[in-house]
Design a protein around this motif. Structure first.
Motif, short mmCIF file in Angstrom:
data_model
loop_
_atom_site.label_atom_id
_atom_site.label_comp_id
_atom_site.label_asym_id
_atom_site.label_seq_id
_atom_site.Cartn_x
_atom_site.Cartn_y
_atom_site.Cartn_z
N LYS A 108 67.95 8.54 -36.88
CA LYS A 108 68.28 7.98 -38.18
C LYS A 108 68.35 6.45 -38.20
O LYS A 108 68.30 5.84 -39.24
N LYS A 109 68.49 5.83 -37.05
CA LYS A 109 68.64 4.38 -37.03
C LYS A 109 67.69 3.75 -36.02
O LYS A 109 67.21 4.39 -35.10
N GLY A 110 67.42 2.47 -36.21
CA GLY A 110 66.52 1.75 -35.33
C GLY A 110 67.23 1.17 -34.13
O GLY A 110 68.41 1.44 -33.88
N ILE A 111 66.49 0.38 -33.38
CA ILE A 111 67.01 -0.22 -32.16
C ILE A 111 66.79 -1.72 -32.25
O ILE A 111 65.77 -2.18 -32.78
N ILE A 112 67.73 -2.48 -31.73
CA ILE A 112 67.61 -3.93 -31.75
C ILE A 112 67.74 -4.45 -30.32
O ILE A 112 68.77 -4.28 -29.68
N GLY A 113 66.67 -5.07 -29.82
CA GLY A 113 66.73 -5.85 -28.59
C GLY A 113 66.73 -5.11 -27.27
O GLY A 113 66.52 -5.72 -26.24
N LYS A 114 66.93 -3.78 -27.25
CA LYS A 114 67.00 -3.06 -25.98
C LYS A 114 66.20 -1.77 -26.04
O LYS A 114 65.52 -1.47 -27.01
N SER A 115 66.30 -0.98 -24.95
CA SER A 115 65.70 0.35 -24.91
C SER A 115 66.81 1.39 -24.80
O SER A 115 67.94 1.06 -24.44
N GLU A 116 66.46 2.64 -25.14
CA GLU A 116 67.42 3.73 -24.99
C GLU A 116 66.71 4.90 -24.32
O GLU A 116 65.53 5.16 -24.56
N ILE A 117 67.46 5.63 -23.47
CA ILE A 117 66.86 6.71 -22.69
C ILE A 117 67.87 7.83 -22.49
O ILE A 117 69.09 7.59 -22.48
N ARG A 118 67.37 9.05 -22.36
CA ARG A 118 68.22 10.20 -22.02
C ARG A 118 67.44 11.12 -21.08
O ARG A 118 66.20 11.06 -21.01
N PHE A 119 68.16 11.96 -20.35
CA PHE A 119 67.56 12.83 -19.35
C PHE A 119 67.94 14.28 -19.64
O PHE A 119 69.12 14.60 -19.78
N LEU A 120 66.92 15.17 -19.73
CA LEU A 120 67.13 16.58 -20.04
C LEU A 120 66.41 17.46 -19.01
O LEU A 120 65.36 17.08 -18.49
N PHE A 139 73.19 7.93 -14.64
CA PHE A 139 73.09 8.52 -15.97
C PHE A 139 73.33 10.02 -15.85
O PHE A 139 72.90 10.65 -14.88
N SER A 140 73.99 10.58 -16.85
CA SER A 140 74.21 12.03 -16.87
C SER A 140 72.94 12.74 -17.32
O SER A 140 72.10 12.17 -18.02
N VAL A 141 72.79 14.00 -16.92
CA VAL A 141 71.63 14.82 -17.26
C VAL A 141 72.10 15.98 -18.12
O VAL A 141 73.02 16.71 -17.75
N GLU A 142 71.46 16.16 -19.27
CA GLU A 142 71.82 17.23 -20.21
C GLU A 142 70.77 18.33 -20.18
O GLU A 142 69.68 18.16 -19.62
N SER A 143 71.08 19.47 -20.80
CA SER A 143 70.14 20.58 -20.92
C SER A 143 69.20 20.35 -22.09
O SER A 143 69.56 19.69 -23.08
N PHE A 144 67.96 20.89 -22.01
CA PHE A 144 67.00 20.74 -23.09
C PHE A 144 67.50 21.38 -24.39
O PHE A 144 67.03 21.05 -25.48
N GLU A 145 68.44 22.34 -24.28
CA GLU A 145 68.96 23.01 -25.47
C GLU A 145 69.80 22.07 -26.33
O GLU A 145 70.01 22.33 -27.51
#
Length: 326
Positions: A108-120, A139-145
């Motif tokens: 829903k929102k944009g990003i300013i100046g950096k990157s964002e990442i998650r692990f599934l 970084f924590s790792v989450e389930s694909f669900e």
């Protein structure tokens, strides 16, 4: 400050990722829509279905058949195309190829100046057994669900990517090439590679940075050129005119040496990554420029200008003397 807006990112994408050990084909009414080669995810290859098919999905649900060379076949329904969706094909422990449920992105929102990442993690892997690292940062790792798994903010750079397996220390992962670009969101899927039976990953871009026309650089180049003309030329002229006749070349060389020191400061700060956020890095350079300006003002206030001796010699009036009459 560079940013990426949610409203400007594509929302009509259907992407296919094949992590199985066979080449995948998607078929509609006997027509081959797409072929996703095995192991292409290693090169971050994510396939996009044809735009004509995407337009059909906007109007009604579409049923596809999929088959893998030497493996089983099956069906796939794509519906309700109001946001980006990804279909990930994987191979279970029995060698059967299947597709995960629609993986949607509700950004829903944009990003300013950096990157964002998650692990599934994909099926057959327990996310609780894994911990991801980017150049030593955990970084924590989450389930694909968990489609709503939170993104972690990080600086854009090329990282050493590692995954630790708490249940099996020998079955970890290490890669020296995980690139995060500015104003971009990523999802990294961890899974068991069916070819070599080792832990593997695929990096997917969920949210792209906005493109900027190259012509916008003309404004910056114009301002920089004007500044260079006003500062550099007048500085060289000042160093020459204020130096004694025997040291004019030396002082001009010292002037250019100050430019070299300035470039050296930029290289040290930028390459050493002393400041993580590039926005604050530019603020730091602007602060140095402001301090230098104050120093120049204070020096110029008490400076006594010396007339250029060369100009005095050229402008010197030589009295006219009449020739002696013989």
């Amino acid at each position: 400050m560079q940013s990426a807006s949610a409203s400007l990112n594509p929302v009509n994408q259907i992407r296919i990722i094949n992590t199985a050990s066979c080449d995948l084909e998607l078929i509609q009414n006997g027509e081959n829509l797409l072929k996703a080669s095995k192991a292409n995810y290693l090169n971050n290859q994510v396939y996009k279905l044809p735009d004509a098919f995407v337009d059909l999905v906007k109007k009604s649900d579409q049923n596809l058949q999929f088959k893998c060379d030497g493996k089983n076949s099956g069906s796939l329904t794509i519906s309700n195309l109001t946001e980006s969706k990804v279909f990930i094909f994987y191979e279970d422990s029995n060698g059967k190829v299947d597709s995960l449920k629609e993986f949607s992105f509700r950004i829903k929102k944009g990003i300013i100046g950096k990157s964002e990442i998650r692990f599934l993690t994909l099926p057959s892997l327990d996310n609780k057994n894994f911990e991801a690292k980017l150049s030593g940062k955990n970084f924590s790792v989450e389930s694909f669900e968990n489609e709503q798994a939170k993104y972690n903010e990080n600086s854009y750079a090329n990282y050493l990517f590692e995954v630790t397996n708490r249940a099996d220390s020998e079955n970890g992962l290490k890669s020296d090439d995980l690139l995060l670009e500015i104003c971009t969101k990523y999802t990294v899927f961890l899974f068991q590679n069916p070819i070599n039976k080792k832990l593997d990953f695929v990096q997917m871009t969920d949210f792209y940075q906005n493109g900027i026309g190259i012509w916008w650089q003309l404004i910056q180049i114009l301002v920089m050129t004007i500044g260079e003309i006003m500062f550099s030329i007048s500085g060289v002229s000042f160093a020459y005119s204020q130096a004694p006749a025997s040291m004019k070349s030396v002082l001009q060389a010292i002037w250019f040496l100050t430019v070299a020191f300035g470039n050296l400061i930029v290289v040290i700060i930028a390459e050493a990554r002393a400041i993580d956020d590039q926005v604050y890095e530019y603020v730091f350079f602007a602060g140095l420029l402001f301090v230098a300006t104050l120093v120049f003002f204070s020096l110029s206030y008490n400076y006594k200008y010396v007339e250029d001796q060369d100009k005095l010699e050229k402008n010197k009036v030589v009295p006219y003397e009449e020739d002696e009459k013989i």
